[in-house]
Design a protein around this motif. Structure first.
Motif, PDB file in Angstrom:
ATOM      1  N   GLY A 181       0.792  -1.218   0.000  1.00  0.00           N
ATOM      2  CA  GLY A 181       0.000   0.000   0.000  1.00  0.00           C
ATOM      3  C   GLY A 181       0.825   1.270   0.000  1.00  0.00           C
ATOM      4  O   GLY A 181       0.288   2.357  -0.246  1.00  0.00           O
ATOM      5  N   ASP A 182       2.146   1.152   0.244  1.00  0.00           N
ATOM      6  CA  ASP A 182       3.011   2.332   0.250  1.00  0.00           C
ATOM      7  C   ASP A 182       3.545   2.622  -1.144  1.00  0.00           C
ATOM      8  O   ASP A 182       3.623   1.748  -2.003  1.00  0.00           O
ATOM      9  N   ALA A 183       3.929   3.893  -1.336  1.00  0.00           N
ATOM     10  CA  ALA A 183       4.558   4.300  -2.593  1.00  0.00           C
ATOM     11  C   ALA A 183       6.071   4.224  -2.445  1.00  0.00           C
ATOM     12  O   ALA A 183       6.620   4.482  -1.376  1.00  0.00           O
ATOM     13  N   ILE A 184       6.740   3.880  -3.541  1.00  0.00           N
ATOM     14  CA  ILE A 184       8.197   3.789  -3.525  1.00  0.00           C
ATOM     15  C   ILE A 184       8.718   4.220  -4.885  1.00  0.00           C
ATOM     16  O   ILE A 184       8.072   3.976  -5.924  1.00  0.00           O
ATOM     17  N   ASN A 185       9.853   4.896  -4.891  1.00  0.00           N
ATOM     18  CA  ASN A 185      10.420   5.412  -6.138  1.00  0.00           C
ATOM     19  C   ASN A 185      11.493   4.475  -6.674  1.00  0.00           C
ATOM     20  O   ASN A 185      12.362   4.025  -5.923  1.00  0.00           O
ATOM     21  N   VAL A 186      11.419   4.203  -7.969  1.00  0.00           N
ATOM     22  CA  VAL A 186      12.445   3.421  -8.654  1.00  0.00           C
ATOM     23  C   VAL A 186      13.271   4.387  -9.482  1.00  0.00           C
ATOM     24  O   VAL A 186      12.738   5.137 -10.303  1.00  0.00           O
ATOM     25  N   VAL A 187      14.585   4.372  -9.249  1.00  0.00           N
ATOM     26  CA  VAL A 187      15.487   5.300  -9.915  1.00  0.00           C
ATOM     27  C   VAL A 187      16.430   4.513 -10.811  1.00  0.00           C
ATOM     28  O   VAL A 187      17.185   3.656 -10.337  1.00  0.00           O
ATOM     29  N   SER A 188      16.389   4.794 -12.091  1.00  0.00           N
ATOM     30  CA  SER A 188      17.317   4.173 -13.036  1.00  0.00           C
ATOM     31  C   SER A 188      18.456   5.138 -13.303  1.00  0.00           C
ATOM     32  O   SER A 188      18.220   6.295 -13.671  1.00  0.00           O
ATOM     33  N   PRO A 189      19.708   4.721 -13.114  1.00  0.00           N
ATOM     34  CA  PRO A 189      20.831   5.645 -13.346  1.00  0.00           C
ATOM     35  C   PRO A 189      20.994   6.040 -14.805  1.00  0.00           C
ATOM     36  O   PRO A 189      21.663   7.014 -15.118  1.00  0.00           O
ATOM     37  N   VAL A 190      20.405   5.257 -15.706  1.00  0.00           N
ATOM     38  CA  VAL A 190      20.496   5.558 -17.137  1.00  0.00           C
ATOM     39  C   VAL A 190      19.157   6.119 -17.594  1.00  0.00           C
ATOM     40  O   VAL A 190      18.157   5.401 -17.688  1.00  0.00           O
ATOM     41  N   GLY A 191      19.130   7.421 -17.852  1.00  0.00           N
ATOM     42  CA  GLY A 191      17.907   8.087 -18.281  1.00  0.00           C
ATOM     43  C   GLY A 191      18.159   8.932 -19.509  1.00  0.00           C
ATOM     44  O   GLY A 191      19.101   8.686 -20.277  1.00  0.00           O
ATOM     45  N   PRO A 192      17.359   9.973 -19.696  1.00  0.00           N
ATOM     46  CA  PRO A 192      17.536  10.852 -20.858  1.00  0.00           C
ATOM     47  C   PRO A 192      18.901  11.534 -20.847  1.00  0.00           C
ATOM     48  O   PRO A 192      19.420  11.903 -19.797  1.00  0.00           O
ATOM     49  N   VAL A 193      19.486  11.695 -22.015  1.00  0.00           N
ATOM     50  CA  VAL A 193      20.791  12.341 -22.150  1.00  0.00           C
ATOM     51  C   VAL A 193      20.596  13.820 -22.441  1.00  0.00           C
ATOM     52  O   VAL A 193      19.932  14.193 -23.411  1.00  0.00           O
ATOM     53  N   SER A 194      21.146  14.688 -21.564  1.00  0.00           N
ATOM     54  CA  SER A 194      21.072  16.134 -21.758  1.00  0.00           C
ATOM     55  C   SER A 194      22.390  16.636 -22.322  1.00  0.00           C
ATOM     56  O   SER A 194      23.325  15.873 -22.561  1.00  0.00           O
ATOM     57  N   ALA A 195      22.493  17.926 -22.497  1.00  0.00           N
ATOM     58  CA  ALA A 195      23.718  18.510 -23.032  1.00  0.00           C
ATOM     59  C   ALA A 195      24.874  18.385 -22.059  1.00  0.00           C
ATOM     60  O   ALA A 195      26.042  18.411 -22.455  1.00  0.00           O
ATOM     61  N   VAL A 196      24.555  18.268 -20.778  1.00  0.00           N
ATOM     62  CA  VAL A 196      25.595  18.225 -19.756  1.00  0.00           C
ATOM     63  C   VAL A 196      25.886  16.813 -19.297  1.00  0.00           C
ATOM     64  O   VAL A 196      27.040  16.385 -19.192  1.00  0.00           O
ATOM     65  N   SER A 197      24.843  16.040 -19.016  1.00  0.00           N
ATOM     66  CA  SER A 197      25.042  14.702 -18.460  1.00  0.00           C
ATOM     67  C   SER A 197      23.806  13.847 -18.714  1.00  0.00           C
ATOM     68  O   SER A 197      22.861  14.285 -19.367  1.00  0.00           O
ATOM     69  N   ILE A 198      23.846  12.642 -18.155  1.00  0.00           N
ATOM     70  CA  ILE A 198      22.705  11.732 -18.235  1.00  0.00           C
ATOM     71  C   ILE A 198      21.824  11.963 -17.016  1.00  0.00           C
ATOM     72  O   ILE A 198      22.290  11.905 -15.873  1.00  0.00           O
ATOM     73  N   THR A 199      20.554  12.218 -17.238  1.00  0.00           N
ATOM     74  CA  THR A 199      19.618  12.485 -16.148  1.00  0.00           C
ATOM     75  C   THR A 199      18.985  11.178 -15.690  1.00  0.00           C
ATOM     76  O   THR A 199      18.426  10.439 -16.512  1.00  0.00           O
ATOM     77  N   PRO A 200      19.075  10.857 -14.398  1.00  0.00           N
ATOM     78  CA  PRO A 200      18.428   9.634 -13.907  1.00  0.00           C
ATOM     79  C   PRO A 200      16.914   9.661 -14.137  1.00  0.00           C
ATOM     80  O   PRO A 200      16.278  10.727 -14.086  1.00  0.00           O
ATOM     81  N   LYS A 201      16.362   8.504 -14.382  1.00  0.00           N
ATOM     82  CA  LYS A 201      14.926   8.387 -14.611  1.00  0.00           C
ATOM     83  C   LYS A 201      14.252   7.875 -13.342  1.00  0.00           C
ATOM     84  O   LYS A 201      14.703   6.895 -12.748  1.00  0.00           O
TER      85      LYS A 201
END
Length: 423
Positions: A181-201
């Protein structure tokens, strides 16, 4: 049927007369030493085998018997055809695709790096024991979104929203303070690529179940979501990491894996559960072997009592030995008499030690209990294999027989004239 005279005389020498109580005591000590050595060996091997099979059952209950993957790429595209081919291989029970990725889980209580597996709930239940290991919730709950309270991002306000489900291991749930019943966040270290770095998803999931496999490594580092949500979250399209396979006989998994590779052809590879966990099972096998060799030392120590007992008998029976040789007994016959003595001591200790070892294991299994919340087991697993009993018996009898060689040789070379000179 009359026994050979060597047997009759050997048995008679083991019985003590009034003036030979020391020999009887030494015989008793020798038998006791062999008995304790056999019981210790049977008990240790039974416990080691029990632990190995318990770990094996828990590993197979969480993972599949065979994993099929592409040698040249990170995933398998168009996997439906491969799954169908695998299921047509003889002795294969079922197959299912899966996704396997490393992610971070975050909750209000902390952050934990884990392995996230995307599975097809319906097929997964036919390949692994995950559905049976569920302590809260059901595997099918992954198929439908669940309403859960999530923050809106303004003034710490929250709202109800539908989120896909996730199943956590028991220990992982405790660490993160996240329950059904609780919410939990899943963070992927490989996300969208920006001009500076890779943004986690980051994506929020709702905890819909808790599983317990009995293996701390799995319960503290595994989580499951549906395979469709995994493909969306990791932008995999219709690609999967690999195919899980269940077979009829787990001990023939290696041969079946070769058949699967032959059926699929290059570039697919199939690895069975023993290959995937070979380091663990090699360590358990080495530990069992070393414990056997160390405990054999108990039997070797007991064999010195056999040497001392037979040496005393030879010294005490010099007159009788001389008379036997004068009557025509050969050196080999004299050796057989005393070798029979040592063999009887070893055989008696083995016959008593085997049931004593079984009794010890029965007491351990039924009366030595643990707190399962701490040790993951409620009692010590025990299993005695027939091959271990045969190995222990053969080893002990060989050591007992070897211990008789020197005293028997000393008795056989006794000269009748020198022994009877002062009689």
């Amino acid at each position: 049927m009359q026994l050979p005279y060597e047997v009759y005389i050997g048995l008679r020498y083991l019985r003590a007369k009034r003036r030979q109580r020391t020999i009887s005591l030494n015989t008793f000590v020798s038998v006791t030493g062999i008995t304790l050595g056999v019981a210790a060996l049977i008990g240790t091997l039974g416990i080691m085998t029990g632990f190995k099979e318990d770990v094996q059952a828990k590993i197979i209950g969480t993972t599949s018997h065979i994993i099929v993957q592409d040698r040249t790429k990170d995933g398998i595209e168009g996997y439906a055809a491969q799954v169908q081919q695998v299921e047509q291989v003889p002795r294969v029970v079922s197959a299912t695709p899966f996704v396997y990725k490393q992610v971070l889980l975050s909750s209000q209580a902390g952050v934990q790096g884990i392995i996230l597996r995307g599975v097809d709930p319906e097929r997964e239940a036919r390949v692994t024991e995950l559905a049976k290991n569920m302590k809260m919730g059901r595997l099918d709950d992954l198929l439908k979104p669940v309403p859960v309270t999530v923050p809106t991002g303004t003034d710490n306000q929250t709202e109800k929203a539908l989120r896909p489900g996730i199943i956590l291991g028991k220990e992982l749930s405790f660490r993160l303070g996240a329950f059904v019943g609780d919410a939990i966040n899943v963070v992927s270290p490989v996300g969208p690529v920006s001009a500076v770095s890779i943004t986690p998803k980051i994506r929020t999931f709702a905890v819909v179940g808790i599983f317990e496999s009995g293996m701390y490594e799995y319960d503290s580092s595994l989580a499951y979501i549906s395979i469709d949500e995994a493909q969306k979250f990791f932008n995999m399209g219709q690609t999967v990491t690999g195919i899980e396979v269940k077979v009829e006989d787990i001990f023939q998994a290696g041969d079946i894996a070769k058949d699967i590779e032959h059926a699929l052809g290059f570039p697919f590879s199939a690895r069975d559960w023993m290959q995937l966990n070979r380091n663990l099972f090699s360590a358990l096998k080495l530990e069992k072997t070393m414990m056997f060799l160390l405990l054999v030392l108990i039997t070797i120590v007991a064999s010195f009592n056999i040497v001392s007992t037979l040496t005393m008998i030879v010294t005490e029976k010099q007159r009788e030995i001389a008379i036997l040789k004068a009557m025509g007994a050969t050196r080999k016959a004299i050796m057989r008499i005393f070798m029979l003595n040592g063999l009887i001591i070893g055989l008696t200790g083995t016959v008593i030690g085997i049931p004593l070892g079984y009794a010890f294991l029965w007491l351990i299994e039924h009366y030595w209990t643990f707190d399962p919340t701490v040790y993951y087991i409620s009692h010590i697993p025990v299993h005695v294999q027939a091959v271990d009993v045969v190995l222990v018996s053969a080893t002990v009898l060989s050591i007992s027989l070897a211990a008789t060689l020197y005293p028997s040789w000393q008795a056989s070379k006794l000269e009748p004239a020198s022994a009877l000179r002062y009689e």
